[in-house]
Design an enzyme around this catalytic site. Sequence first.
Site, mmCIF file in Angstrom:
data_model
loop_
_atom_site.group_PDB
_atom_site.id
_atom_site.type_symbol
_atom_site.label_atom_id
_atom_site.label_comp_id
_atom_site.label_asym_id
_atom_site.label_seq_id
_atom_site.Cartn_x
_atom_site.Cartn_y
_atom_site.Cartn_z
ATOM 1 C CB SER A 146 -4.295 2.534 9.669
ATOM 2 O OG SER A 146 -5.326 2.164 10.226
ATOM 3 C CE1 TYR A 205 -3.261 -1.473 6.429
ATOM 4 C CE2 TYR A 205 -4.583 -1.208 8.521
ATOM 5 C CZ TYR A 205 -4.076 -0.836 7.324
ATOM 6 O OH TYR A 205 -4.676 0.448 6.726
HETATM 7 N N1 LIG Z 1 -10.238 2.411 4.083
HETATM 8 C C1 LIG Z 1 -9.732 2.444 5.436
HETATM 9 O O1 LIG Z 1 -10.599 1.878 6.328
HETATM 10 C C2 LIG Z 1 -8.507 2.734 5.779
HETATM 11 C C3 LIG Z 1 -8.316 2.995 7.206
HETATM 12 C C4 LIG Z 1 -7.207 3.342 7.638
HETATM 13 C C5 LIG Z 1 -6.151 3.624 6.761
HETATM 14 N N2 LIG Z 1 -6.271 3.348 5.407
HETATM 15 C C6 LIG Z 1 -5.074 3.408 4.482
HETATM 16 O O2 LIG Z 1 -5.695 4.461 3.535
HETATM 17 C C7 LIG Z 1 -4.730 4.312 2.332
HETATM 18 C C8 LIG Z 1 -5.576 4.245 1.120
HETATM 19 O O3 LIG Z 1 -6.428 3.120 1.111
HETATM 20 P P1 LIG Z 1 -8.085 3.256 0.639
HETATM 21 O O4 LIG Z 1 -8.904 2.999 1.972
HETATM 22 O O5 LIG Z 1 -8.095 4.581 -0.103
HETATM 23 O O6 LIG Z 1 -8.154 2.043 -0.131
HETATM 24 P P2 LIG Z 1 -8.315 1.691 -1.588
HETATM 25 O O7 LIG Z 1 -9.292 2.266 -2.216
HETATM 26 O O8 LIG Z 1 -7.920 0.096 -1.771
HETATM 27 O O9 LIG Z 1 -6.844 2.496 -2.285
HETATM 28 C C9 LIG Z 1 -5.526 1.940 -2.590
HETATM 29 C C10 LIG Z 1 -4.736 2.493 -3.288
HETATM 30 O O10 LIG Z 1 -3.556 1.965 -3.135
HETATM 31 C C11 LIG Z 1 -2.853 1.857 -4.444
HETATM 32 N N3 LIG Z 1 -2.012 0.749 -4.458
HETATM 33 C C12 LIG Z 1 -1.959 -0.662 -3.865
HETATM 34 N N4 LIG Z 1 -0.764 -1.176 -4.106
HETATM 35 C C13 LIG Z 1 0.022 -0.373 -4.706
HETATM 36 C C14 LIG Z 1 1.124 -0.441 -5.414
HETATM 37 N N5 LIG Z 1 1.892 -1.497 -5.329
HETATM 38 N N6 LIG Z 1 1.753 0.534 -6.358
HETATM 39 C C15 LIG Z 1 0.676 1.688 -6.597
HETATM 40 N N7 LIG Z 1 -0.521 1.633 -5.936
HETATM 41 C C16 LIG Z 1 -0.770 0.855 -5.081
HETATM 42 C C17 LIG Z 1 -4.165 1.065 -5.314
HETATM 43 O O11 LIG Z 1 -4.060 1.552 -6.652
HETATM 44 P P3 LIG Z 1 -3.856 0.323 -7.719
HETATM 45 O O12 LIG Z 1 -4.434 -0.984 -7.423
HETATM 46 O O13 LIG Z 1 -4.272 0.983 -8.804
HETATM 47 O O14 LIG Z 1 -2.156 0.263 -7.631
HETATM 48 C C18 LIG Z 1 -5.132 2.417 -4.846
HETATM 49 O O15 LIG Z 1 -5.323 3.420 -5.686
HETATM 50 C C19 LIG Z 1 -3.984 2.821 2.571
HETATM 51 O O16 LIG Z 1 -2.572 3.277 2.979
HETATM 52 C C20 LIG Z 1 -4.589 2.238 3.730
HETATM 53 O O17 LIG Z 1 -3.874 1.616 4.542
HETATM 54 C C21 LIG Z 1 -7.524 2.988 4.754
#
Ligand SMILES: NC(=O)c1ccc[n+]([C@@H]2O[C@H](COP(=O)([O-])OP(=O)(O)OC[C@H]3O[C@@H](n4cnc5c(N)ncnc54)[C@H](OP(=O)(O)O)[C@@H]3O)[C@@H](O)[C@H]2O)c1
Length: 223
Positions: free
Chosen positions: A132, A145
């Site tokens: 991130s 975070y």
């Molecule tokens: N959205 C943003 O603004 C942003 C910005 C920078 C970086 N990121 C990073 O991008 C990545 C993806 O996030 P996203 O934005 O796509 O959010 P999201 O829609 O909340 O997706 C997160 C995913 O992680 C999975 N997850 C969480 N805990 C888990 C566990 N213990 N075991 C297995 N799966 C798990 C969730 O699946 P389940 O709940 O089904 O397990 C879900 O599929 C993350 O690493 C986040 O830190 C996001």
Amino acid sequence: MIIKECIAVVTGASSGIGLELCRLMAAEGAEVYGLCRRPVPHDHPRISWLQTDVTDRLAVDRAFDTVLKRHRAVDLLVNNAGFGLFGSVETLDPDEWQRLLATNLTAPFLCTRRVVPGMKERKRGTIVNISSIAGKRGFANGSAYCASKFALNGFSESLREELRGEGIRVCSINPGSTATEFFQHTGIEPKKLMRTEDVARAILSLIELPDDILPDQLVLRPL
Ligand SMILES: NC(=O)c1ccc[n+]([C@@H]2O[C@H](COP(=O)([O-])OP(=O)(O)OC[C@H]3O[C@@H](n4cnc5c(N)ncnc54)[C@H](OP(=O)(O)O)[C@@H]3O)[C@@H](O)[C@H]2O)c1
């Protein structure tokens, strides 16, 4: 890397960036394994969902045992599962802190250690760690975070040096705010968001670069 020849594992595949990546790669012909806790409807014949909590070491091992029984090696690992935890330091729950590090930092290690032997044997492979912008710059109420994502970037940087001589690429992706479920439980409402599909496409275009190009990191910000 040619996506259609790829055996790919994506963690955090039930929503957001991970789900979009699974769909894009499967549409291009990759054989994709998505790891997540929630059951996901079988919406593509080339995506297999392995219900896995990536903080559970035995569950992670079981998932990779399944993949590696079917295929000699994994070509592409995307360590994407993660969540956000924000608040002033005295309000952060120590158990949540541990869960955050287990998900955002330890899980990428647990998954990586299972794919590296096969990649080394074949002298090729790509590992993508979704970090991130919070892994590059700290901000108020982001201590938990940011710590997890700074650490993930440190993991990626060291791993990149460790594995580049083996023909294995390690890429660090640093997105800014993206319209996923990420912000749902954080109490944060970003002013500008990137579209999930655009972020996933940008990641894919990096992965698709020829194997002799090492794209070490990508930073994406909403404009
Ligand atoms: N959205 C943003 O603004 C942003 C910005 C920078 C970086 N990121 C990073 O991008 C990545 C993806 O996030 P996203 O934005 O796509 O959010 P999201 O829609 O909340 O997706 C997160 C995913 O992680 C999975 N997850 C969480 N805990 C888990 C566990 N213990 N075991 C297995 N799966 C798990 C969730 O699946 P389940 O709940 O089904 O397990 C879900 O599929 C993350 O690493 C986040 O830190 C996001």
